[in-house]
Design an enzyme around this catalytic site. Structure first.
Site, PDB file in Angstrom:
ATOM      1  N   ASP A   1       5.660  17.840 -23.728  1.00 25.79           N
ATOM      2  CA  ASP A   1       5.894  16.567 -23.039  1.00 25.79           C
ATOM      3  C   ASP A   1       5.011  16.342 -21.822  1.00 25.79           C
ATOM      4  O   ASP A   1       4.624  15.213 -21.548  1.00 25.79           O
ATOM      5  CB  ASP A   1       7.377  16.390 -22.683  1.00 25.79           C
ATOM      6  CG  ASP A   1       7.926  17.506 -21.791  1.00 25.79           C
ATOM      7  OD1 ASP A   1       7.250  18.537 -21.635  1.00 25.79           O
ATOM      8  OD2 ASP A   1       9.039  17.339 -21.265  1.00 25.79           O
TER       9      ASP A   1
ATOM     10  N   LYS B   1      13.963  10.315 -21.887  1.00 24.52           N
ATOM     11  CA  LYS B   1      14.563  11.088 -22.981  1.00 24.52           C
ATOM     12  C   LYS B   1      14.599  10.313 -24.300  1.00 24.52           C
ATOM     13  O   LYS B   1      15.228  10.760 -25.265  1.00 24.52           O
ATOM     14  CB  LYS B   1      15.989  11.528 -22.614  1.00 24.52           C
ATOM     15  CG  LYS B   1      16.071  12.448 -21.414  1.00 24.52           C
ATOM     16  CD  LYS B   1      15.487  13.839 -21.663  1.00 24.52           C
ATOM     17  CE  LYS B   1      15.605  14.712 -20.413  1.00 24.52           C
ATOM     18  NZ  LYS B   1      15.085  16.075 -20.604  1.00 24.52           N
TER      19      LYS B   1
ATOM     20  N   ASP C   1      22.349  15.327 -21.370  1.00 23.82           N
ATOM     21  CA  ASP C   1      21.210  16.200 -21.105  1.00 23.82           C
ATOM     22  C   ASP C   1      21.474  17.065 -19.878  1.00 23.82           C
ATOM     23  O   ASP C   1      21.880  16.560 -18.837  1.00 23.82           O
ATOM     24  CB  ASP C   1      19.946  15.357 -20.900  1.00 23.82           C
ATOM     25  CG  ASP C   1      18.729  16.040 -21.479  1.00 23.82           C
ATOM     26  OD1 ASP C   1      18.323  17.070 -20.924  1.00 23.82           O
ATOM     27  OD2 ASP C   1      18.198  15.553 -22.497  1.00 23.82           O
TER      28      ASP C   1
ATOM     29  N   ARG D   1       9.690  24.810 -10.228  1.00 25.33           N
ATOM     30  CA  ARG D   1      10.720  23.979 -10.855  1.00 25.33           C
ATOM     31  C   ARG D   1      11.518  24.807 -11.873  1.00 25.33           C
ATOM     32  O   ARG D   1      12.734  24.805 -11.891  1.00 25.33           O
ATOM     33  CB  ARG D   1      10.063  22.772 -11.534  1.00 25.33           C
ATOM     34  CG  ARG D   1      11.024  21.726 -12.088  1.00 25.33           C
ATOM     35  CD  ARG D   1      10.182  20.585 -12.669  1.00 25.33           C
ATOM     36  NE  ARG D   1      10.955  19.546 -13.323  1.00 25.33           N
ATOM     37  CZ  ARG D   1      11.382  18.440 -12.760  1.00 25.33           C
ATOM     38  NH1 ARG D   1      11.152  18.238 -11.468  1.00 25.33           N
ATOM     39  NH2 ARG D   1      12.037  17.523 -13.442  1.00 25.33           N
ATOM     40  N   ASP D   2      10.797  25.534 -12.724  1.00 26.97           N
ATOM     41  CA  ASP D   2      11.435  26.424 -13.697  1.00 26.97           C
ATOM     42  C   ASP D   2      11.564  27.844 -13.142  1.00 26.97           C
ATOM     43  O   ASP D   2      12.134  28.723 -13.799  1.00 26.97           O
ATOM     44  CB  ASP D   2      10.631  26.463 -15.000  1.00 26.97           C
ATOM     45  CG  ASP D   2      10.528  25.082 -15.637  1.00 26.97           C
ATOM     46  OD1 ASP D   2      11.524  24.333 -15.553  1.00 26.97           O
ATOM     47  OD2 ASP D   2       9.471  24.752 -16.187  1.00 26.97           O
TER      48      ASP D   2
ATOM     49  N   HIS E   1      16.546  24.695 -15.930  1.00 26.18           N
ATOM     50  CA  HIS E   1      17.605  24.792 -16.933  1.00 26.18           C
ATOM     51  C   HIS E   1      18.306  26.137 -16.753  1.00 26.18           C
ATOM     52  O   HIS E   1      17.873  26.968 -15.966  1.00 26.18           O
ATOM     53  CB  HIS E   1      17.014  24.696 -18.344  1.00 26.18           C
ATOM     54  CG  HIS E   1      16.306  23.412 -18.597  1.00 26.18           C
ATOM     55  ND1 HIS E   1      15.451  23.208 -19.663  1.00 26.18           N
ATOM     56  CD2 HIS E   1      16.310  22.237 -17.915  1.00 26.18           C
ATOM     57  CE1 HIS E   1      14.977  21.983 -19.625  1.00 26.18           C
ATOM     58  NE2 HIS E   1      15.470  21.376 -18.574  1.00 26.18           N
TER      59      HIS E   1
ATOM     60  N   SER F   1      14.885  20.510 -23.636  1.00 26.07           N
ATOM     61  CA  SER F   1      15.285  19.317 -24.378  1.00 26.07           C
ATOM     62  C   SER F   1      14.573  19.202 -25.727  1.00 26.07           C
ATOM     63  O   SER F   1      15.157  18.726 -26.700  1.00 26.07           O
ATOM     64  CB  SER F   1      15.014  18.069 -23.530  1.00 26.07           C
ATOM     65  OG  SER F   1      15.745  18.157 -22.324  1.00 26.07           O
TER      66      SER F   1
ATOM     67  N   HIS G   1      17.013  18.582 -11.890  1.00 25.32           N
ATOM     68  CA  HIS G   1      15.673  19.140 -11.632  1.00 25.32           C
ATOM     69  C   HIS G   1      15.183  18.873 -10.209  1.00 25.32           C
ATOM     70  O   HIS G   1      14.282  19.560  -9.734  1.00 25.32           O
ATOM     71  CB  HIS G   1      14.653  18.554 -12.614  1.00 25.32           C
ATOM     72  CG  HIS G   1      14.586  19.274 -13.927  1.00 25.32           C
ATOM     73  ND1 HIS G   1      14.515  20.644 -14.017  1.00 25.32           N
ATOM     74  CD2 HIS G   1      14.583  18.811 -15.197  1.00 25.32           C
ATOM     75  CE1 HIS G   1      14.468  20.990 -15.293  1.00 25.32           C
ATOM     76  NE2 HIS G   1      14.507  19.899 -16.034  1.00 25.32           N
TER      77      HIS G   1
ATOM     78  N   ASP H   1      22.267  19.381 -24.724  1.00 24.91           N
ATOM     79  CA  ASP H   1      21.093  20.048 -25.304  1.00 24.91           C
ATOM     80  C   ASP H   1      20.750  21.364 -24.621  1.00 24.91           C
ATOM     81  O   ASP H   1      20.040  22.197 -25.178  1.00 24.91           O
ATOM     82  CB  ASP H   1      19.872  19.116 -25.277  1.00 24.91           C
ATOM     83  CG  ASP H   1      19.527  18.645 -23.867  1.00 24.91           C
ATOM     84  OD1 ASP H   1      20.369  18.801 -22.952  1.00 24.91           O
ATOM     85  OD2 ASP H   1      18.417  18.113 -23.676  1.00 24.91           O
ATOM     86  N   HIS H   2      21.225  21.562 -23.390  1.00 25.93           N
ATOM     87  CA  HIS H   2      21.001  22.797 -22.618  1.00 25.93           C
ATOM     88  C   HIS H   2      21.695  22.609 -21.292  1.00 25.93           C
ATOM     89  O   HIS H   2      22.144  21.515 -20.962  1.00 25.93           O
ATOM     90  CB  HIS H   2      19.501  23.076 -22.399  1.00 25.93           C
ATOM     91  CG  HIS H   2      18.766  21.945 -21.751  1.00 25.93           C
ATOM     92  ND1 HIS H   2      18.906  21.641 -20.415  1.00 25.93           N
ATOM     93  CD2 HIS H   2      17.919  21.012 -22.250  1.00 25.93           C
ATOM     94  CE1 HIS H   2      18.161  20.577 -20.125  1.00 25.93           C
ATOM     95  NE2 HIS H   2      17.554  20.172 -21.222  1.00 25.93           N
TER      96      HIS H   2
ATOM     97  N   ASP I   1      20.244  16.370 -16.282  1.00 21.17           N
ATOM     98  CA  ASP I   1      18.995  17.136 -16.323  1.00 21.17           C
ATOM     99  C   ASP I   1      17.971  16.613 -15.328  1.00 21.17           C
ATOM    100  O   ASP I   1      17.433  17.368 -14.518  1.00 21.17           O
ATOM    101  CB  ASP I   1      18.409  17.090 -17.732  1.00 21.17           C
ATOM    102  CG  ASP I   1      17.245  18.066 -17.881  1.00 21.17           C
ATOM    103  OD1 ASP I   1      17.393  19.228 -17.456  1.00 21.17           O
ATOM    104  OD2 ASP I   1      16.197  17.676 -18.404  1.00 21.17           O
TER     105      ASP I   1
ATOM    106  N   ARG J   1       4.588  23.737 -24.352  1.00 18.17           N
ATOM    107  CA  ARG J   1       5.514  22.608 -24.454  1.00 18.17           C
ATOM    108  C   ARG J   1       4.730  21.307 -24.330  1.00 18.17           C
ATOM    109  O   ARG J   1       3.822  21.175 -23.522  1.00 18.17           O
ATOM    110  CB  ARG J   1       6.587  22.709 -23.370  1.00 18.17           C
ATOM    111  CG  ARG J   1       7.552  21.546 -23.392  1.00 18.17           C
ATOM    112  CD  ARG J   1       8.803  21.847 -22.610  1.00 18.17           C
ATOM    113  NE  ARG J   1       9.392  20.622 -22.088  1.00 18.17           N
ATOM    114  CZ  ARG J   1      10.484  20.588 -21.349  1.00 18.17           C
ATOM    115  NH1 ARG J   1      11.111  21.714 -21.057  1.00 18.17           N
ATOM    116  NH2 ARG J   1      10.955  19.455 -20.897  1.00 18.17           N
TER     117      ARG J   1
END
Length: 559
Positions: free
Chosen positions: A288, A361, A28, A170-171, A501, A81, A434, A471-472, A430, A286
């Site tokens: 999650d 995950k 990940d 974060r993103d 990511h 993910s 982060h 996955d990324h 991942d 999203r």
């Protein structure tokens, strides 16, 4: 026969034998980028992954893991993910998350669906509350979608609107929250000019308020509940811009971890608690980090914390966040209908399957891999093992996470010879990436590499085949860069850490003693992406993939 009238019998591959154990390993957050000091993968000691790359060039390549390759709107959309594992498992590209919402907003269909009609019932006498991440990061939500939704709701006669914001960092870059809040405030001011009572009611940082996931820490959701629903928080401000600016002045403050705050009127009264008769929309697309707040908003019998009061509201998600739990029961945009996943096909054809990861995950190698579907296809042929993740700490504190435990369980599953496929996710690159902690991320990458070695050693022992991919991207680039690729510096001359990511491609390697002679990566699928992996894995099990799957990445050349 499958539920939709399809035959699940796969044709045998003419050149590939059946019966070898296949290990599918997903690293990940493990992208491919130029080596430098901010590429934690290249800095880390990763002999196993290095050997795969340097081994046989015809058995290692890169695939796309972002943008249109995984069903997202543009090439500027970083993968994540969820969409990554959907593509890995489904073998086809489905319109995903943001793209589904974009289509629904552009066509106006969002306002015609059952979910919108349900919340609209409250517009006459109640308040519409919008809760979600205020960001243009495009991973969980998008600011432009929120602004379109606000405009649309006001045109659909919402008279009173309250927005409960969660700051990102974060993103997107830390500190960008101030600009996002100012943009939102300008839009709300325009709505007020048109006679709509619209304002920000509460806020807090995404990692400290509301947006926990996998039931890691219910206190995060509780802090959000108190601010958003009860109008109670340790900090009270007259405006959200003032709130974010002031709270960011605290030592070690960051957008991700801002404490909860409420906006109050001139009498000190909160401007937007949630009451009976109100409508609530969580506007993240999203899933999650929305399922926990969705449970609190939806379930009468909820018991994870004391809600104090449970208002009778009409609640809808932007999307349905859990298809198996039907949570929430109302949503504005319908999910992609992912059917006939590779896992379902393989189980129907007798492939005994083992899947394992740690909590953070685990859903990715099960639920998302299987097309947003919980549970087994055939419990006699499948075993899914979840190893509990560390809780109550940030992942850089224990960067090795549970990589070793995942690898041990997987090794044992391989050596038991009870399974034809083992499928794992190693989350380290991942989850630690982060946190923005470069040193810890280097340790994380080394741990993931050691776990891969343990799994490949077991495959060697049983004469099996391996597929190692990701996955990324994330850990391969930990610094924000300018257009020429140079690291960006803040006003104090320090590098700006990248916690999100990336848009980088990810590796895929195949091998193992069970791999038939002459198997190599094809040269005629140069733009292959994650969705091509499913047909590849089916081939390695000795089957042809269904004709509508993205093509396999491998061919058999006669030596």
């Amino acid at each position: 026969m499958g539920s939709s009238g399809f035959s699940f019998k796969l044709a045998d591959h003419p050149k590939l034998p059946k019966g070898k154990t296949v290990a599918v390993v997903v690293l990940d957050g493990w992208g491919e980028a130029k080596p430098d000091q901010y590429n934690c993968i290249s800095v880390a000691d990763t002999p196993t992954m290095d050997s795969l790359k340097q081994g046989a060039p015809e058995r290692w390549r890169l695939v796309k893991a972002h943008g249109t390759a995984v069903g997202l709107p543009t090439e500027d959309d970083m993968g994540n993910s969820e969409v990554g594992h959907n593509a890995l498992g489904a073998g086809r590209i489905y319109a995903q998350g943001a793209k589904l919402v974009d289509l629904a907003l552009a066509s106006g269909k969002i306002y015609e669906g059952e979910g919108f009609k349900y919340i609209k019932e409250c517009f006459e006498n109640g308040t519409l509350h919008l809760i979600g991440l205020l960001s243009d990061g495009g991973v969980h939500s998008r600011l432009d979608q929120l602004l379109l939704l606000l405009k649309g709701c006001s045109e659909q006669n919402a008279k009173r609107i309250r927005v409960h914001i969660l700051t990102d960092g974060r993103d997107v870059l830390d500190g960008s929250s101030v600009g996002f809040v100012e943009t939102l405030e300008n839009e709300l001011a325009k709505l007020r000019e048109r006679g709509v009572d619209a304002q920000i009611a509460s806020g807090g940082g995404r990692m400290y308020v509301t947006m926990d996931r996998y039931e890691n820490d219910w206190d995060v959701v509780k802090r959000g509940w108190y601010a958003q629903v009860l109008g109670e928080a340790p900090y009270k401000f007259r405006s959200a811009v003032e709130a974010v600016k002031k709270l960011r002045e605290e030592p070690k403050a960051s957008d991700q971890y801002l404490p909860p705050f409420v906006i109050v009127d001139e009498n000190g009264k909160p401007v937007g608690p949630i009451f009976d008769g109100d409508a609530v929309v969580t506007f993240n697309f999203r899933a999650d980090r929305m399922t926990m707040i969705a449970q609190a908003l939806e379930y009468e019998s909820f018991d994870k914390f004391d809600r104090v009061r449970f208002p009778k509201i009409h609640y809808a998600g932007m999307l349905q966040y859990d298809g198996e739990l039907k949570l929430p029961s109302h949503y504005l945009v319908s999910p992609p209908e992912i059917e006939r996943t590779s896992g379902e096909y393989l189980v129907h054809n007798g492939v005994r399957t083992f899947a394992c990861s740690e909590t953070v995950k685990f859903g990715h190698v099960t639920f998302f891999w299987n097309g947003n579907r919980s549970g087994y296809f055939n419990s006699e042929l499948e075993e899914y093992i979840e190893i509990p993740s560390d809780s109550g700490i940030t992942f850089n504190v224990q960067p090795k996470m549970k990589a070793l435990e995942i690898a041990e369980k997987t090794r044992d599953a391989i050596l038991s010879q009870k399974f034809d496929q083992v499928r794992v996710n190693l989350p380290n690159g991942d989850m630690v990436g982060h946190t923005g902690d470069i040193g810890a991320t280097v340790v994380a990458c080394k741990a993931a590499d050691e776990a891969v070695k343990m799994i490949l050693d077991a495959i060697e022992q049983v004469g099996g085949i391996y597929v190692v991919t990701a996955d990324h991207g994330n850990a391969e680039d930990m610094v924000k860069r300018n257009k020429t690729g140079q690291p960006l510096l803040d006003k104090n001359g320090n590098i700006q850490i990248l916690t999100s990511h990336t848009l980088q491609p990810v590796p895929i390697a195949i091998g193992g003693p069970g791999l038939a002679p002459g198997v190599q990566f094809r040269k005629d699928v140069p733009n292959g992406g994650l969705a091509n992996v499913a047909a590849t894995v089916m081939n390695l099990h000795g089957f042809e993939a269904p004709s509508d799957y993205e093509p396999s990445l491998i061919e058999v050349v006669d030596n």
